[in-house]
Write a protein that holds these residues in place. Structure first.
Motif, PDB file in Angstrom:
ATOM      1  N   ARG A  84      10.262  50.878 -27.382  1.00  0.00           N
ATOM      2  CA  ARG A  84      10.969  51.427 -26.221  1.00  0.00           C
ATOM      3  C   ARG A  84      10.976  50.415 -25.061  1.00  0.00           C
ATOM      4  O   ARG A  84      11.994  50.232 -24.383  1.00  0.00           O
ATOM      5  CB  ARG A  84      10.307  52.738 -25.790  1.00  0.00           C
ATOM      6  N   ARG A  85       9.858  49.742 -24.837  1.00  0.00           N
ATOM      7  CA  ARG A  85       9.764  48.786 -23.732  1.00  0.00           C
ATOM      8  C   ARG A  85      10.516  47.487 -24.008  1.00  0.00           C
ATOM      9  O   ARG A  85      11.099  46.893 -23.105  1.00  0.00           O
ATOM     10  CB  ARG A  85       8.294  48.442 -23.450  1.00  0.00           C
ATOM     11  N   SER A  86      10.481  47.043 -25.260  1.00  0.00           N
ATOM     12  CA  SER A  86      10.953  45.699 -25.584  1.00  0.00           C
ATOM     13  C   SER A  86      12.406  45.622 -26.016  1.00  0.00           C
ATOM     14  O   SER A  86      13.031  44.564 -25.907  1.00  0.00           O
ATOM     15  CB  SER A  86      10.088  45.122 -26.704  1.00  0.00           C
ATOM     16  N   GLY A  87      12.922  46.717 -26.562  1.00  0.00           N
ATOM     17  CA  GLY A  87      14.257  46.675 -27.144  1.00  0.00           C
ATOM     18  C   GLY A  87      14.279  46.109 -28.546  1.00  0.00           C
ATOM     19  O   GLY A  87      15.352  45.911 -29.125  1.00  0.00           O
ATOM     20  N   GLY A  88      13.097  45.854 -29.132  1.00  0.00           N
ATOM     21  CA  GLY A  88      13.020  45.332 -30.488  1.00  0.00           C
ATOM     22  C   GLY A  88      13.187  46.416 -31.539  1.00  0.00           C
ATOM     23  O   GLY A  88      13.132  47.613 -31.227  1.00  0.00           O
ATOM     24  N   ARG A  89      13.378  45.973 -32.790  1.00  0.00           N
ATOM     25  CA  ARG A  89      13.441  46.890 -33.932  1.00  0.00           C
ATOM     26  C   ARG A  89      12.131  46.817 -34.688  1.00  0.00           C
ATOM     27  O   ARG A  89      11.579  45.732 -34.890  1.00  0.00           O
ATOM     28  CB  ARG A  89      14.577  46.507 -34.891  1.00  0.00           C
TER      29      ARG A  89
END
Length: 440
Positions: free
Chosen positions: A226-231
């Motif tokens: 949620r914080r990073s935008g990663g998958r």
């Protein structure tokens, strides 16, 4: 059909377009070029009709296999691991970055691993990269070299050369994978919730790695995504107690996917004998009630796919003490049969199993040419006998070390013949290719 085909496979039962139906599959130059009625009037160099008790399936795609070569090749190796995969109806594997020496955390290490695999593989093989403290700047070069994503641990991995990421590092690495468009796959157990296991009782081992260890770690991954935008992809989900958090994350639209493994779906803690460390894996096999909830989560799509987590070792490492025994279940050859055995008992279909073990794993790693019988896809095909049963004898498996939790278990479903890109594949001649992310 204007041009002759290389191969036609005709089956009264074939899993095509997500359903089972009669079909003829036409193959040219390694690809499926036509799908038609079972008696389609096509000319081919080879025309094969499956037996009445066989079903035509796409080859399984196993994205969680520890091959261990180089460095720990006495544990497994590309030749034996891929022979075992082929015998079990799996035509593509993706190799994990640890337990080999060196681990796949740099391009140099990836080159060493590819060199070891070249010419040794009986199925197609891709590679994961590793995310460990200190290799942040290696992620982009590895990504450019075609790894399918990056694996990290949130807890001790069991081998010193592959240390875990701390929470702040997880955020940092997820921001980097988001930037380069890569997938992070996570061994999600919380070290603070785990105690040291000792002794030979299975109950004691499960207690040492409680449900809370998975729940806490998975919630940490969700927050980091949620914080990073990663998958992120959650590896080998064992605890059904983590399902509410996963469902909420998916409902929120977060890019989270989840796998589980045949041993979590086949065994229950109540039936595992003390000292049976062939069943030791991390996270552990849990209760029968937990197993039923995992099956429900596969059925409703909360769990995306089922892969083996084949993690073999030498016989001497499976000591009777759960504290010292190596944790891992060797199962790449048995994965399809094990899942089908229990799936059929619970009312699922071969189309369901194919979706969980072929289509979705292929989609996870972006292998658009794999995962289904479809025009334009590789002709990776399996003649599967779903009603043929056998008793597992470890000594007869292709695994290098004849150790498996399935010893003496009766399974149903046998892969009788397998084609790799339209060529009949056997354990006499390695036909597998080395894959890179983006390969078509």
């Amino acid at each position: 059909m204007e041009q002759p085909l290389d191969l036609v496979v005709r089956a009264e039962r074939a899993v095509v377009d997500g359903a089972e139906r009669p079909a003829a599959v036409g193959v040219r130059d390694g690809e499926v070029v036509a799908i038609g009625p079972v008696d389609a009037d096509w000319s081919a160099a080879e025309d094969v009709r499956l037996a009445q008790d066989e079903v035509l399936l796409p080859g399984m795609v196993d994205t969680h296999v520890h091959v261990n070569e180089p460095g720990r090749t006495h544990w497994e190796g590309f030749e034996t691991a891929t022979r075992a995969a082929l015998k079990g109806g799996t035509t593509t594997i993706v190799d994990m970055p640890l337990n080999s020496l060196p681990p796949t955390t740099t391009v140099e290490a990836l080159d060493i691993k590819r060199a070891a695999a070249d010419g040794e593989c009986f199925v197609d093989v891709g590679f994961w990269g590793g995310a460990v403290p200190g290799n942040l700047e290696d992620l982009l070069p590895l990504h450019d070299e075609g790894v399918f994503g990056f694996k990290c641990f949130l807890i001790d991995s069991g081998v010193p050369e592959f240390p875990p990421l701390f929470p702040a590092e997880l955020d940092q690495y997820l921001r980097r994978t988001a930037l380069i468009g890569a997938l992070m796959i996570v061994h999600a157990e919380d070290a603070g919730s785990v105690t040291e296991a000792t002794g030979s009782t299975y109950e004691g081992f499960v207690a040492s790695r409680p449900d809370a260890s998975e729940v806490t770690a998975i919630e940490r991954v969700i927050d980091a995504v949620r914080r990073s935008g990663g998958r992120a992809h959650i590896l080998h989900l064992s605890s059904a107690q983590a399902l509410p958090a996963i469902r909420a994350a998916k409902a929120e639209g977060l890019p989270i996917t989840v796998e589980t493994c045949p041993h979590y779906l086949s065994f229950a803690a109540e039936t595992i004998a003390d000292g049976s460390t062939t069943h030791k894996c991390c996270p552990p096999i849990r209760s029968d009630v937990n197993r039923t909830r995992l099956w429900e989560a596969i059925a409703d799509g909360t769990i995306d796919c089922v892969v083996s987590d084949h993690s073999p070792c030498t016989t001497d490492l499976k000591t009777p003490d759960f504290g010292t025994a190596w944790g891992g279940v060797a199962s790449v050859q048995l994965a399809l049969s094990a899942v089908w055995t229990e799936a059929a008992r619970r009312g699922h279909t071969l189309a369901d199993v194919t979706r969980w073990m072929s289509e979705r794993p292929a989609a996870l790693v972006g292998l658009e040419s794999k995962g289904a019988i479809g025009v334009g896809r590789h002709a990776d095909l399996v003649a599967f006998a779903p009603e043929e049963s056998f008793v597992v004898e470890a000594a007869r498996l292709e695994h290098k070390n004849k150790v498996t939790a399935y010893e003496g278990v009766t399974l149903t479903g046998v892969a009788r013949r397998t084609w790799l890109r339209g060529v009949l594949a056997t354990t006499e001649r390695p036909l597998g290719r080395l894959l890179r992310r983006g390969d078509s």
